[in-house]
Structures are given as structure tokens and as C-alpha cells.
Design a protein around this motif. Structure first.
Motif, mmCIF file in Angstrom:
data_model
loop_
_atom_site.group_PDB
_atom_site.id
_atom_site.type_symbol
_atom_site.label_atom_id
_atom_site.label_comp_id
_atom_site.label_asym_id
_atom_site.label_seq_id
_atom_site.Cartn_x
_atom_site.Cartn_y
_atom_site.Cartn_z
ATOM 1 N N GLU A 20 0.939 -1.163 -0.028
ATOM 2 C CA GLU A 20 0.078 0.104 -0.179
ATOM 3 C C GLU A 20 0.942 1.114 0.020
ATOM 4 N N ALA A 21 2.019 1.094 0.795
ATOM 5 C CA ALA A 21 2.941 2.565 0.875
ATOM 6 C C ALA A 21 3.499 2.702 -0.666
ATOM 7 N N ARG A 22 3.854 1.584 -1.266
ATOM 8 C CA ARG A 22 4.163 1.705 -2.522
ATOM 9 C C ARG A 22 3.364 2.384 -3.617
ATOM 10 N N LEU A 23 2.051 1.660 -3.572
ATOM 11 C CA LEU A 23 0.972 2.203 -4.399
ATOM 12 C C LEU A 23 0.603 3.609 -4.374
ATOM 13 N N HIS A 24 0.853 4.122 -3.013
ATOM 14 C CA HIS A 24 0.469 5.303 -2.666
ATOM 15 C C HIS A 24 1.587 6.599 -2.424
ATOM 16 N N ASP A 25 2.715 5.708 -2.430
ATOM 17 C CA ASP A 25 3.863 6.808 -2.562
ATOM 18 C C ASP A 25 4.021 7.419 -1.159
ATOM 19 N N ASP A 26 3.550 6.666 -0.107
ATOM 20 C CA ASP A 26 3.465 7.144 1.232
ATOM 21 C C ASP A 26 3.737 5.955 2.272
ATOM 22 N N VAL A 27 5.307 6.469 2.734
ATOM 23 C CA VAL A 27 5.780 5.419 3.604
ATOM 24 C C VAL A 27 5.339 5.787 5.254
ATOM 25 N N GLY A 28 4.362 6.992 5.536
ATOM 26 C CA GLY A 28 3.893 7.243 6.242
ATOM 27 C C GLY A 28 2.363 6.690 6.837
ATOM 28 N N LEU A 29 2.205 5.744 5.861
ATOM 29 C CA LEU A 29 0.667 5.435 6.457
ATOM 30 C C LEU A 29 0.684 4.933 7.973
ATOM 31 N N PRO A 30 -0.626 5.177 8.542
ATOM 32 C CA PRO A 30 -0.610 4.990 9.830
ATOM 33 C C PRO A 30 -0.502 3.344 10.256
ATOM 34 N N PRO A 31 -0.800 2.412 9.264
ATOM 35 C CA PRO A 31 -0.528 1.151 9.599
ATOM 36 C C PRO A 31 0.861 0.688 9.697
ATOM 37 N N LEU A 32 1.720 1.572 9.061
ATOM 38 C CA LEU A 32 3.165 1.408 9.312
ATOM 39 C C LEU A 32 3.724 1.985 10.551
ATOM 40 N N ARG A 33 3.197 3.040 10.803
ATOM 41 C CA ARG A 33 3.593 3.973 12.167
ATOM 42 C C ARG A 33 2.984 3.359 13.374
ATOM 43 N N GLN A 34 2.142 2.537 13.440
ATOM 44 C CA GLN A 34 1.352 2.106 14.562
ATOM 45 C C GLN A 34 2.514 1.430 15.334
ATOM 46 N N THR A 35 2.575 1.751 16.798
ATOM 47 C CA THR A 35 3.565 1.119 17.717
ATOM 48 C C THR A 35 2.976 0.152 18.330
ATOM 49 N N LEU A 36 3.713 -0.868 18.991
ATOM 50 C CA LEU A 36 3.150 -2.109 19.721
ATOM 51 C C LEU A 36 2.171 -1.488 20.834
ATOM 52 N N GLU A 37 2.644 -0.517 21.662
ATOM 53 C CA GLU A 37 1.895 -0.258 22.655
ATOM 54 C C GLU A 37 0.436 0.397 22.201
ATOM 55 N N GLU A 38 0.433 0.943 21.012
ATOM 56 C CA GLU A 38 -1.037 1.435 20.361
ATOM 57 C C GLU A 38 -1.746 0.198 20.022
ATOM 58 N N LEU A 39 -1.018 -0.694 19.355
ATOM 59 C CA LEU A 39 -1.796 -1.960 19.034
ATOM 60 C C LEU A 39 -2.239 -2.823 20.081
ATOM 61 N N LEU A 40 -1.472 -2.737 21.104
ATOM 62 C CA LEU A 40 -2.104 -3.372 22.551
ATOM 63 C C LEU A 40 -3.255 -2.607 23.170
ATOM 64 N N ALA A 41 -3.295 -1.373 22.999
ATOM 65 C CA ALA A 41 -4.302 -0.638 23.630
ATOM 66 C C ALA A 41 -5.655 -0.834 22.689
ATOM 67 N N GLU A 42 -5.370 -1.164 21.458
ATOM 68 C CA GLU A 42 -6.574 -1.259 20.667
ATOM 69 C C GLU A 42 -7.114 -2.776 20.875
ATOM 70 N N LEU A 43 -6.125 -3.672 20.871
ATOM 71 C CA LEU A 43 -6.710 -5.043 21.283
ATOM 72 C C LEU A 43 -7.142 -5.190 22.566
ATOM 73 N N GLU A 44 -6.933 -4.286 23.530
ATOM 74 C CA GLU A 44 -7.644 -4.443 25.032
ATOM 75 C C GLU A 44 -8.837 -4.035 24.871
#
Length: 158
Positions: free
Chosen positions: A30-54
Motif C-alpha cells: 500500500e505504501a508503494r502504491l500511494h508513495d507514502d511510507v507514513g501510512l498509519p498502519p506502518l507507524r502504529q506502535t506495539l503499545e498502540e496496538l496493545l491498547a487497541e486489542l484490549e
């Protein structure tokens, strides 16, 4: 047509590291398609994902093959009648084999019965994703600029 799906398993905080690795691998395309390495799924941290899953409003499911997590999806309850699908990911070496289609359909079937609308979004250059979503009955509800491309918002009535 989606291939037969191994029964998805619920994912939780114990799966966060593996899910984050899968997410990052899947979103490189997706990052390549959109020429955007800053997509939120690529920047999400482990701590943010843990909070989401909780978060009790989040349900996460994944597909494992020989113990390896090869696909995942998260669904967030917005309110009693609305759910949002997010981070539908498939391992790069398993893409194009129907796993995403099957997992999304499975997730739709497993949201609470009170949910009447399922929403999601993708980048406008994600033509394969857009084809999939349209094929499954999602219809575009709007576009929002995101740099040099737009995010396409879609919804489906159940």
C-alpha cells in the motif's frame, strides 16, 4: 471466489507482536502504491496496538497456517448499529489466494446482529481492494484527500 477458510481465531494482546509484523509486511504494498511510507498502519506502535486489542469495542481475528499468522482483521463497534473494519491484512506471500475475501466475509458474519452497517476505507490507488469491496457489496460514501491521493470510504448495509 474465496478459498475455504481455516476457522479464524480470536486475536488478543498476546498476538500483538506477530500481528504488528504481519500488518507492516502487508502494508508495504500500500505504501508503494500511494508513495507514502507514513501510512498509519506502518507507524502504529506495539503499545498502540496493545491498547487497541484490549479495547472491548475491538474484535480481532486471524488465520493461522501451520501456526503462522497469515491474515488478520480488526472490527471496531462504533455504536450499536455500526461497525468499522480495519487493518484487513494478508501476508504478502499469501495475497491473491482469497484469504482476504474469506476473512472479511467471515468477520461480517460474526459482528453482533444489531450491526446494520459495516464501514471501511482504503486508498484510491488500491484497485484490488476496491474491486474486492465492491464485489462484496460495499458502496462508496465519500473521498477525503490524504496528500497526493484520496482515501475512499465505503459502507455496506446488512
Amino acid at each position: 471466489m474465496a478459498q475455504p477458510l481455516t476457522e479464524p481465531v480470536a486475536l488478543g494482546p498476546a498476538d500483538a507482536g506477530e500481528l504488528l509484523t504481519l500488518q507492516r509486511a502487508a502494508y508495504v504494498t500500500e505504501a508503494r502504491l500511494h508513495d507514502d511510507v507514513g501510512l498509519p498502519p506502518l507507524r502504529q506502535t506495539l503499545e498502540e496496538l496493545l491498547a487497541e486489542l484490549e479495547d472491548p469495542a475491538c474484535q480481532a481475528w486471524g488465520v493461522r497456517e501451520s501456526g503462522r499468522l497469515v491474515a488478520g482483521v480488526r472490527v471496531h463497534r462504533v455504536d450499536a448499529g455500526t461497525a468499522e473494519v480495519g487493518r484487513l491484512v494478508v501476508a504478502p506471500d499469501r495475497q491473491g489466494n482469497g484469504l482476504g475475501t474469506a476473512l472479511l466475509s467471515w468477520a461480517e458474519d460474526h459482528v453482533p446482529s444489531t450491526v446494520t452497517t459495516v464501514r471501511l476505507f482504503t486508498g484510491e490507488r488500491s484497485t484490488a481492494n476496491l474491486r474486492l469491496y465492491h464485489r462484496l457489496g460495499y458502496r462508496e460514501t465519500g473521498r477525503v484527500p490524504a496528500g497526493d491521493y484520496a482515501l475512499v470510504y465505503l459502507a455496506k448495509r446488512r
